[in-house]
Write a protein that holds these residues in place. Sequence first.
Motif, PDB file in Angstrom:
ATOM      1  N   LYS A  70      11.373   0.336   2.029  1.00  0.00           N
ATOM      2  CA  LYS A  70      10.246   1.120   1.474  1.00  0.00           C
ATOM      3  C   LYS A  70       9.984   1.411   0.010  1.00  0.00           C
TER       4      LYS A  70
ATOM      5  N   SER B  15       7.852   9.044   2.862  1.00  0.00           N
ATOM      6  CA  SER B  15       8.666   7.745   3.280  1.00  0.00           C
ATOM      7  C   SER B  15       8.663   7.570   4.773  1.00  0.00           C
ATOM      8  N   GLN B  16       7.375   7.396   5.262  1.00  0.00           N
ATOM      9  CA  GLN B  16       7.428   7.587   6.853  1.00  0.00           C
ATOM     10  C   GLN B  16       6.375   6.553   7.348  1.00  0.00           C
ATOM     11  N   CYS B  17       5.378   6.219   6.589  1.00  0.00           N
ATOM     12  CA  CYS B  17       4.368   5.318   7.040  1.00  0.00           C
ATOM     13  C   CYS B  17       4.601   3.751   7.028  1.00  0.00           C
ATOM     14  N   GLY B  18       5.218   3.539   5.933  1.00  0.00           N
ATOM     15  CA  GLY B  18       5.706   1.700   6.099  1.00  0.00           C
ATOM     16  C   GLY B  18       4.705   0.959   5.533  1.00  0.00           C
ATOM     17  N   ALA B  19       3.571   1.541   4.929  1.00  0.00           N
ATOM     18  CA  ALA B  19       2.650   0.632   4.369  1.00  0.00           C
ATOM     19  C   ALA B  19       2.829  -0.009   3.085  1.00  0.00           C
ATOM     20  N   CYS B  20       4.240   0.643   2.502  1.00  0.00           N
ATOM     21  CA  CYS B  20       4.806   0.105   1.392  1.00  0.00           C
ATOM     22  C   CYS B  20       5.795  -1.078   1.266  1.00  0.00           C
TER      23      CYS B  20
ATOM     24  N   GLY C 127       0.626   4.915   1.751  1.00  0.00           N
ATOM     25  CA  GLY C 127      -0.222   5.701   2.989  1.00  0.00           C
ATOM     26  C   GLY C 127       0.562   7.115   3.023  1.00  0.00           C
ATOM     27  N   CYS C 128       1.530   7.472   2.444  1.00  0.00           N
ATOM     28  CA  CYS C 128       2.295   8.766   2.696  1.00  0.00           C
ATOM     29  C   CYS C 128       2.917   9.157   1.347  1.00  0.00           C
TER      30      CYS C 128
ATOM     31  N   HIS D  81       0.903  -1.395   0.007  1.00  0.00           N
ATOM     32  CA  HIS D  81       0.007  -0.065  -0.047  1.00  0.00           C
ATOM     33  C   HIS D  81       0.802   1.151   0.036  1.00  0.00           C
TER      34      HIS D  81
HETATM   35  S1  FES Z   1       4.168   4.801   1.546  1.00  0.00           S
HETATM   36 FE1  FES Z   1       4.495   5.804   3.352  1.00  0.00          FE
HETATM   37  S2  FES Z   1       6.641   5.018   3.777  1.00  0.00           S
HETATM   38 FE2  FES Z   1       6.014   4.387   1.804  1.00  0.00          FE
END
Ligand code: FES
Lengths: 786, 159
Positions: B58, B43-48, B39-40, B37
């Motif tokens: 990431k 590069s902070q949310c880690g959804a990816c 989510g931001c 996914h």
């Molecule tokens: S989409 Fe948020 S860190 Fe990769």
Amino acid sequence: MSEGIGARVLRKEDKRFLIGKGRYTDDIIEQNQAYAAFVRSPHAHAAVKSIDASAAEAMDGVIAVLNGAQLTGDGIGNIICGWGVTSKDGSPMNMGAWSALATDKVRYVGDAVAIVVADSLATARLAAEMVEVDYDVLPVVVNSVDGLSDGAPQLHENAPGNLVFDWELGNEGPTDAALAGAAFTTEMDIVNNRLSPNAMEPRAAIATFNEADDHYTLYTTSQNPHVARLVLSAFYNVAPEHKLRVIAPDVGGGFGSKIYIYPEEIACLWASMKTNRSVKWTSDRTEAFMTDAHGRDHVTHAKIGFDKDHKIVGLKVDTKANLGAYMSLFSSATPTYLYGTLLSGQYNIENIYCNVKAVYTNTVPVDAYRGAGRPEASYVMERMMETAAREMGVDPAELRRKNFVTEFPHQTPVIMAYDSGDFAANQDQAMEAADYAGFEARRAEAASRGKLRGIGFSNYIEACGIAPSAAVGSLGAGVGLWESAEVRVNPVGTIEVLTGSHSHGQGHETTFTQIVAERFGLPTENIQIVHGDTDKVQFGMGTYGSRSGAVGMSAIVKAMDKVEAKVKKIGAHVLEASEDDIIIEDGAVKVKGTDKQMLWHEVGLAAYTAHNIPEGMEPGLKETSFYDPSNFTFPAGCYICEVEVDPETGTTQIVQFVASDDFGTIINPMIVEGQVHGGIAQGIGQALLEGVVYDDSGQLLSASYMDYAMPRAHDLPNYSVHHQSTTCPGNPLGMKGCGEAGAIGSPPAVINAITDAIGNNDLSMPATPAKVWAAIQAAGAKQAAE
Amino acid sequence: MTVVSMTVNGKAARADVPDNTLLVEYIREHLRLTGTHVGCDTSQCGACVVHVNGKAVKSCAALAVASEGADVTTIEGLANGEMHPMQTAFKENHGLQCGFCTPGMVMTATDMVARYRESGKTLDEAAIRSELEGNICRCTGYHNIVKAIADGASKMASS
Ligand code: FES
Ligand code: FES
């Protein structure tokens, strides 16, 4: 039974999310899909003089650039607020016009001016940057106090002084008199900081117009797809209701921000019709910060009075609520009927008066965010109680206990009639779990390490369910707030439950299944929950206000009642027994006291073959209910937070967080605890970390995760979560709701703990290390001066 | 445009993509593996988070071309058929609600456990919490995610 009510059943929905097979809106690709990007205002307030899209339109791959004049020219209606609030002088609220694409004026940074549709997302975004908008920049106001001041820039012509409404509740004269005669009073200025909801899935929409039958389909990240369809058709004239299908597939969190119907969904639907393409838009995070409805943002002055025995005699609250640039769907209800009505807290208070002025400013519209009005009320009440206790030199737990409502039903002076609760029991449970008695020893031990340790209480109450319809209607709601359910028993005995509630993390597929499994004694794998699609579920009001248990599940129970009645008739007929002797258990329909029985699927088959059912009975086995409860529900509880503050740096560490909640009947404790955890985390986030910041020119400074401090795992403690419940008399399952409690109850507990630790009651959220350090210095300076 | 080839979840993948295509776009849009996914945008949310040559990355912060020839595992390929012990642990500990952060959490968690095992360090609660710096969850308050990772670590050790 191990999968029924009260069991910690693991979630049915987990597998698809865990193996990467969830289906969120952005995961979907429609045939013939194009991509949308929005041209957004870089100014917080400006007149739009002209829009030149020629360079963008000339780009390869650009399908169309469409603006507000075209949108309104096609008869697309303005975005409305669905809850009418009347000012104290009897005048209606001043709703400023909000077009999905701005026409003459933009009023916040991010206000959409045009939509670009292109073959690829990259092209759409690039083209959006090529659209030249000529703005005449206007003066800006970003906070509610400035917005009301003389000479403030005016946002809407029909809202002089930027006043949306000037609302009151309670009785001012008697409250003033009670406060004048009080033995002790405490007065405070209290700010409830502005927040960004930040569901991890950004909003998204895919709109498809099918010219073959003039039909529209909208996939969208919605908490309430039926309400979206209703509003899109009835008010925005985007498509007629019977020609519009709205689907909210898997939705990655909402917290209120996905209740509302935003400009982007409207623009995508309309653009799909204009271009004859599927139009997909997915927000990026910066756009989310700039356009998702924000929450809270209250500036309050409050005064509470006590008699010589420390009983509350009166409470007066004056609040200025920032509504942003336009009125979002429920924006008027949040700082009024979801706020003022809860100002009695858990306490017996005879005299309450509350005045709320709602104000337009050049910021993103503000609406309900997890808790919506109730966190603001709890924060006022619980900070006042704690501060008053300190000022009077009494134990904060004792002061609360002395003032608890103990008899139910209890009519407060601010509309709400509490139906049940045992506030002392929750407080006892929390104090025991927190080892309140041992706190002073822990404080001394921390002091020996150079740390300031503090403890804070919060005894919250909320009103949930956001129903009954007649009651909310009398308070201004534009819709009824019941819920619907349809229980379909298939010929083979499997069951589909269609619900108007929407699950976006709450685990309805599990809990809703549990109540059906328990009722008919069936295995959970034979039950399927269907939601989120207006073509499947006829109507529903959706999920917010912790209403899906108390209202949504009650509708299922009512539909099951009807199924049960029919099953008993069929059973009695086939088994040649009296209906009164028929019981349903363990997946069979039995004649009491005999070994005669039909298996569940045999009843299903009998209903559909209709070869042998009672004369005059219609074939089939499917029942519907529209359930409207008799009252709000009143979850309540006691939260205790314990912190250690480093006086050198002002850093706060939460060393203990205890919650004791009264949610009424609990269907699945595992899921309920998860809801509480998440709510507390958001509340701690508000208390310690989060805050939306606009500069004086209306630029949003906190528009990314580099600037907006989301709570991370290492910012948060483990939570000690407990339940001590009374049954809610207002619905068949006795449920009160659990979705918002954590976010409502936790902020005051955290701030009360820090202010206890540092010996200074004057501290605002978010209590960053810099603020806490300054408050420590101020307290020290004050002490030195004394 | 560049033809980018890599092995994704054990299968050869190949797509002709614009040079500035991010790895996450390659995975989601071109390979249609939508479990990863976004989510931001910072590069902070880690959804990816995915694994590239065995390491958590990431995928929103890497260009697809930079992974030319790499061995990539996404959430869809973490287990063959049955669930990976970490996936099971997330389910058993109610470590997910809306599920949006979950694939990134699970990919980060399995990487974390492997790294700690390799280096012989103890993955205690404090370590798990600090390792999750780059993964944001808005639903769970992390309590059950932390529990799930600890449980997943012991499940991985015994499997
Ligand atoms: S989409 Fe948020 S860190 Fe990769
Ligand atoms: S489960 Fe929803 S963001 Fe983590």
